[in-house]
Design a protein around this motif. Structure first.
Motif, PDB file in Angstrom:
ATOM      1  N   PHE A  98      44.548  -3.217  67.789  1.00 15.30           N
ATOM      2  CA  PHE A  98      44.632  -3.568  66.339  1.00 15.30           C
ATOM      3  C   PHE A  98      45.662  -5.074  66.324  1.00 15.30           C
ATOM      4  CE2 PHE A  98      47.658  -3.299  62.750  1.00 15.30           C
ATOM      5  CZ  PHE A  98      46.715  -3.455  61.557  1.00 15.30           C
TER       6      PHE A  98
ATOM      7  N   GLY B 215      43.577  -8.042  67.180  1.00 16.12           N
ATOM      8  CA  GLY B 215      42.541  -8.117  66.379  1.00 16.12           C
ATOM      9  C   GLY B 215      41.259  -7.744  66.616  1.00 16.12           C
TER      10      GLY B 215
ATOM     11  N   LYS C 126      39.897  -3.525  63.515  1.00 13.34           N
ATOM     12  CA  LYS C 126      40.149  -3.467  62.141  1.00 13.34           C
ATOM     13  C   LYS C 126      40.629  -2.322  61.554  1.00 13.34           C
ATOM     14  CE  LYS C 126      39.058  -7.934  62.476  1.00 13.34           C
ATOM     15  NZ  LYS C 126      40.248  -8.969  62.507  1.00 13.34           N
ATOM     16  N   HIS C 127      41.124  -2.486  60.479  1.00 13.65           N
ATOM     17  CA  HIS C 127      41.692  -1.241  59.677  1.00 13.65           C
ATOM     18  C   HIS C 127      40.722  -1.065  58.597  1.00 13.65           C
ATOM     19  CE1 HIS C 127      45.166   0.978  57.158  1.00 13.65           C
ATOM     20  NE2 HIS C 127      43.990   1.660  57.578  1.00 13.65           N
TER      21      HIS C 127
END
Length: 433
Positions: A217, A220, A223-224
């Motif tokens: 996370f 990068g 992703k959330h």
């Protein structure tokens, strides 16, 4: 003079002996009165049982669930039974056997209403890993365990290891019915102790998985994607039986529909018994699923009726009532098979869950954590996930990311094992004795 002193000394010895005997008699009478229930009134017994359960909850909360509440309560009940608790303190508290069986029927039917086919289809990989973990438990306990400790011992201890309180009660009753009091205690103690193994292992797995997720996370790579609320619209979907107007959804109406569903389940189990002998508890689970899908029963009916907590209290008290038979010598005899069966079960679930998890794209840590939910279920699976996320995350966003990634898997895993599969396995295994 010497003779008089001798007589006086002898008299003193008699007086002291008499006083000692009287004191012992008073102490014994007091204990007998307490254990006989003459002083232990309904409210006193009820209060003591609730105090014990409350202490377990408080200590579990203080230690962030590292020390299980059931472990603390079990120790307190054992101490009580070995000292001044009446052997039937749980019955004296109002939790008679008929009430407990009624609670079990209603609670298991209630558990069935939690199952939505749509949500389970989304989490099919998690369910598969949870199920293979159960297979791993049974594979080692019923082979290696059987060779070491015998068939009856592993049959009684395995279902509580695959799930929760209902499985423990079913197997404890099954052991009692064949006159094996020591195995009835083993079923209860297995349920009490398994979480003590599962909690630290799960915490370790979740922390490793959390670190991996956070690394991706922060770089990068991951992703959330926020989880949508999938269960909130369950009662809003169109069903075969339309919902009652809200003003008629009262406590009595909710409990009536749940009771009717449980009654139909038990009657159906009795009806098909000559063809297929299925436990009425298992049938209650299935009928709960069907009734909720059709719209006859609401989801989480006992919560809506504000009755879930009280029924669970009675069930928990009944579990610990079985410890009245647990003498120190009996516990010493079951200590080795208890530890051995738990170790075998955990090894079996770990190996198979990691193998399948890897094939389905899960990490070995997440796969093992999902399988371990069989040892405790809800709410510890939620608490452990939240605790790991809180410890690892540096921001609220990171914590939310970790919760969204790990919590749905942990909840579905626990629901699959403890709520559904353990009841089914207990129903099957109780017929194998």
């Amino acid at each position: 003079m010497a003779r008089n002193l001798s007589i006086s000394h002898a008299n003193r010895k008699k007086v002291l002996y008499s006083m000692n005997q009287n004191m012992n008699r008073v102490c014994n009478n007091t204990i007998n009165i307490l254990k006989g229930g003459f002083i232990m009134s309904l409210l006193m017994a009820f209060s003591i049982v609730l105090v014990v359960l409350s202490i377990g909850d408080i200590i579990s909360t203080k230690t962030k669930a590292f020390i299980p509440s059931v472990f603390v309560a079990a120790l307190l009940f054992l101490f009580g039974f070995w000292t001044f608790f009446p052997q039937d303190i749980v019955a004296l508290a109002g939790f008679e056997k008929s009430i407990i069986y009624l609670s079990m029927y209603l609670l298991i039917t209630h558990m069935g209403t939690l199952l939505t086919v749509r949500e389970l289809l989304r989490q099919w990989k998690t369910i598969a890993i949870a199920l293979i973990g159960i297979v791993g438990i049974c594979a080692l306990t019923l082979t290696i365990g059987k060779a070491i400790w015998g068939w009856e011992t592993v049959v009684i201890a395995t279902p509580p290891l695959t799930g929760g309180i209902v499985a423990a009660i079913i197997m404890s009753e099954a052991a009692t019915s064949i006159g094996r009091e020591n195995l009835a205690v083993l079923a209860i103690v297995t349920y009490v102790m398994q979480g003590f193994v599962g909690y630290p292992l799960t915490a370790l797995m979740l922390k490793k998985e959390g670190n991996r997720l956070l690394s991706g996370f922060r770089s990068g790579v991951l992703k959330h994607v926020k989880q949508n609320e999938t269960s909130g619209d369950v009662n809003n979907r169109k069903k075969l039986i339309p919902p009652l107007p809200e003003k008629y959804i009262t406590t009595y109406v909710i409990l009536t529909k749940l009771a009717i569903t449980s009654l139909l389940a038990v009657q159906f189990a009795n009806l098909i018994k000559p063809i297929m002998d299925i436990s009425p508890f298992v049938m209650c689970l299935f009928f709960g699923v069907i009734a909720q899908e059709l719209g006859f029963v609401e989801q989480k009916p006992l919560n809506l009726a504000n009755s879930f907590g009280f029924l669970m209290t009675g069930l928990m008290a009944f579990i610990f009532a079985g410890l009245a038979k647990a003498t120190p010598s009996m516990l010493a005899k079951i200590a080795i098979p208890l530890a051995g069966i738990i170790i075998l079960g955990v090894i079996g679930m770990g190996i198979l869950s990691m193998i399948l998890g890897k094939k389905l794209g899960y990490t070995k840590e997440m796969s093992f954590a999902i399988a371990l939910t069989a040892l405790y279920g809800f709410p510890p699976n939620y608490i452990l996930t939240e605790e790991a996320s809180k410890v690892l995350a540096k921001t609220d966003e990171e914590k939310e990311f970790l919760m969204d990634e790990m919590l749905p898997k942990m909840l579905v895993g626990g629901f699959t094992t403890v709520t559904i599969v353990s009841v089914i396995i207990a129903g099957i295994f109780s017929k194998l004795l």
